[in-house]
Design a protein around this motif. Structure first.
Motif, mmCIF file in Angstrom:
data_model
loop_
_atom_site.group_PDB
_atom_site.id
_atom_site.type_symbol
_atom_site.label_atom_id
_atom_site.label_comp_id
_atom_site.label_asym_id
_atom_site.label_seq_id
_atom_site.Cartn_x
_atom_site.Cartn_y
_atom_site.Cartn_z
ATOM 1 N N TYR A 72 40.551 -4.809 9.143
ATOM 2 C CA TYR A 72 41.996 -5.075 9.172
ATOM 3 C C TYR A 72 42.683 -4.519 10.420
ATOM 4 O O TYR A 72 43.498 -5.210 11.039
ATOM 5 N N PRO A 73 42.388 -3.287 10.853
ATOM 6 C CA PRO A 73 43.073 -2.752 12.038
ATOM 7 C C PRO A 73 42.731 -3.470 13.336
ATOM 8 O O PRO A 73 43.459 -3.315 14.328
ATOM 9 N N ASP A 112 39.279 -2.267 4.932
ATOM 10 C CA ASP A 112 40.507 -1.535 5.250
ATOM 11 C C ASP A 112 40.428 -0.849 6.603
ATOM 12 O O ASP A 112 41.393 -0.871 7.372
ATOM 13 N N ARG A 161 42.918 -6.645 13.975
ATOM 14 C CA ARG A 161 43.972 -7.617 14.273
ATOM 15 C C ARG A 161 45.375 -7.092 13.940
ATOM 16 O O ARG A 161 46.362 -7.799 14.102
ATOM 17 N N ASN A 162 45.433 -5.841 13.467
ATOM 18 C CA ASN A 162 46.725 -5.219 13.150
ATOM 19 C C ASN A 162 46.735 -3.808 13.741
ATOM 20 O O ASN A 162 46.573 -2.818 13.033
ATOM 21 N N LYS A 163 46.917 -3.735 15.047
ATOM 22 C CA LYS A 163 46.834 -2.472 15.773
ATOM 23 C C LYS A 163 47.843 -1.450 15.236
ATOM 24 O O LYS A 163 48.992 -1.788 14.933
ATOM 25 N N ASN A 164 47.381 -0.209 15.117
ATOM 26 C CA ASN A 164 48.231 0.907 14.700
ATOM 27 C C ASN A 164 48.880 0.695 13.328
ATOM 28 O O ASN A 164 49.949 1.262 13.045
ATOM 29 N N CYS A 165 48.245 -0.116 12.485
ATOM 30 C CA CYS A 165 48.839 -0.421 11.180
ATOM 31 C C CYS A 165 48.963 0.803 10.288
ATOM 32 O O CYS A 165 49.816 0.840 9.388
ATOM 33 N N TYR A 166 48.131 1.827 10.519
ATOM 34 C CA TYR A 166 48.164 3.007 9.659
ATOM 35 C C TYR A 166 48.880 4.191 10.304
ATOM 36 O O TYR A 166 48.768 5.320 9.817
ATOM 37 N N GLN A 182 63.984 -4.409 6.625
ATOM 38 C CA GLN A 182 62.641 -4.110 6.135
ATOM 39 C C GLN A 182 62.692 -3.044 5.044
ATOM 40 O O GLN A 182 61.947 -3.093 4.058
ATOM 41 N N LEU A 201 50.195 0.063 2.784
ATOM 42 C CA LEU A 201 51.080 -0.360 3.870
ATOM 43 C C LEU A 201 52.422 -0.824 3.310
ATOM 44 O O LEU A 201 52.484 -1.620 2.380
ATOM 45 N N THR A 217 44.865 -0.933 2.694
ATOM 46 C CA THR A 217 45.885 -1.932 3.017
ATOM 47 C C THR A 217 46.990 -1.994 1.960
ATOM 48 O O THR A 217 48.105 -2.429 2.260
#
Length: 389
Positions: free
Chosen positions: A151-152, A147, A154-159, A98, A126, A123
């Motif tokens: 978005y969070p 944002d 369906r994308n837990k803890n993305c930030y 990654q 990221l 977003t």
């Protein structure tokens, strides 16, 4: 200063928010650079250098060639910055594969020496949380409704990685600021700068009324705008025998679904999907309106509501996030709990029964507030302060 903005595209001339910000910074002597994924809009009116991201999502041969070019940049153009980015990512426990992907994909962001690297949408930061540090720049991030509120989900803890960095945040509303503070961000690094409109274009001088009550909404045709619930509410107006016409200005993925809802509710003669219109066409449409509706399920703030208020329209909005700051309930318009078509219908009916002098007072208060609080000059000054204070 040299300020780099990371955006999906070069802002079109009609995109007031970014255009006004860029022009204001340039007029104050700062250089603005645009990093974009695509470059569809002409750049002549902005006079900015534009750097495009590599295309890494087409056929395999094309992607392989672009990856090779980015690898060459790592070796010969940005070796020190790339190595620093690698070390910072490794410290955040990002896997080797990654990490390598991020280094290659973000080479275009390493190409310039800038004072600020500002991601225009949350977003877009990221996978780029360490780029600013790698190039020796200050980092800024703008959060908008999608944002932060969508978005969070369906994308837990993305930030989680972003929130651990030294960042200056720009938000659209006080509610969004409180949300960031609940995530451990200190209030002194969060700046609320609301959208603004050109009050010279959207003014209350023109008004063309008809016997039929004209109701308008400007919104992209998306579930988040609450248009199906709005249609249910206006269908109750029809059942009451109220003579009205509702026009939705905008286009989007939900057009067919909304057309079906209009048919099912028996509103074919009462509702028009007008499609996307220019600013002048929107102004003309609003000049013929009596009521403006924005019954969104989620909304960061909404320029269209500001434009409607600037023209003195009676606005009814949902209590979705920034809308309750955009419109002051019973002062510059009316705020109704979201996702309740019956409540919306009752509020519209109540509004129609108001004495004309009361309607005029609310409309006048809306105009004055927009002119004072949401003008382009004020927004430009706030963005200058954002970078300098």
């Amino acid at each position: 200063m040299k300020i780099a903005l990371v955006l999906p595209n070069v802002p079109a001339y009609s995109e007031t928010f970014f255009k006004n910000k860029i022009l204001g910074l340039q007029q104050s002597g700062h250089e603005v650079l645009l990093y974009v994924n695509h470059s569809k809009a002409p750049n002549s009116y902005l006079n900015c250098k534009v750097v495009k991201a590599p295309v890494l999502n087409r056929n395999q041969l094309f992607v392989a060639f672009n990856l090779f070019l980015e690898f060459v940049k790592v070796l010969f153009l940005n070796p020190a910055k790339s190595f620093k980015l690698y070390q910072l990512n490794k410290k955040d426990e990002i896997s080797f594969s990654q990490n390598l992907k991020q280094i290659l994909a973000n080479q275009f962001l390493l190409s310039e020496k800038v004072d600020w690297l500002h991601f225009g949408f949350g977003t877009m930061a990221l996978g780029r949380e360490n780029v600013a540090t790698a190039i020796g720049a200050e980092m800024a991030v703008s959060f908008r409704g999608f944002d932060y509120y969508v978005y969070p989900v369906r994308n837990k803890n993305c930030y989680s990685v972003l929130f651990a960095k030294k960042v200056k945040y720009h938000v659209l509303s006080e509610g969004m600021k409180k949300g960031l503070m609940a995530n451990g961000i200190k209030g002194e690094v969060i700046f609320k700068i609301t959208p603004a409109i050109d009050i010279e274009i959207f003014d209350a001088r023109e008004s063309i009324k008809s016997d039929t009550i004209q109701i308008k909404t400007v919104a992209r045709l998306h579930w988040i705008k609450g248009l199906e619930a709005t249609l249910e509410a206006v269908s109750l107006l029809k059942k009451e025998g109220i003579d009205f016409h509702y026009t939705i200005i905008g286009d989007g993925v939900e057009k067919e679904r909304l057309q079906f809802a209009i048919h099912q509710l028996g509103l074919n003669d009462n509702v028009t999907l007008a499609g996307k219109l220019s600013s002048e066409q929107v102004k003309e449409a609003l000049s013929k309106a009596d009521i403006y509706l924005q019954y969104s399920i989620q909304e960061g703030f909404c320029n269209a509501v500001l434009e409607a208020q600037a023209m003195g329209l009676l606005c009814v909005v949902s209590n979705a996030e920034g809308l309750s700051e955009n419109v002051l309930d019973n002062q510059t318009g009316f705020v109704v709990a979201k996702q309740n078509p019956l409540l919306l219908f009752e509020k519209i009916k109540e509004l129609l029964q108001l004495p004309e002098n009361k309607k005029q007072i609310i409309g006048d208060q809306a105009v004055l507030r927009v002119q004072k609080e949401f003008n382009l000059e004020k927004q430009q000054k706030e963005f200058l302060a954002f970078y300098t204070e």
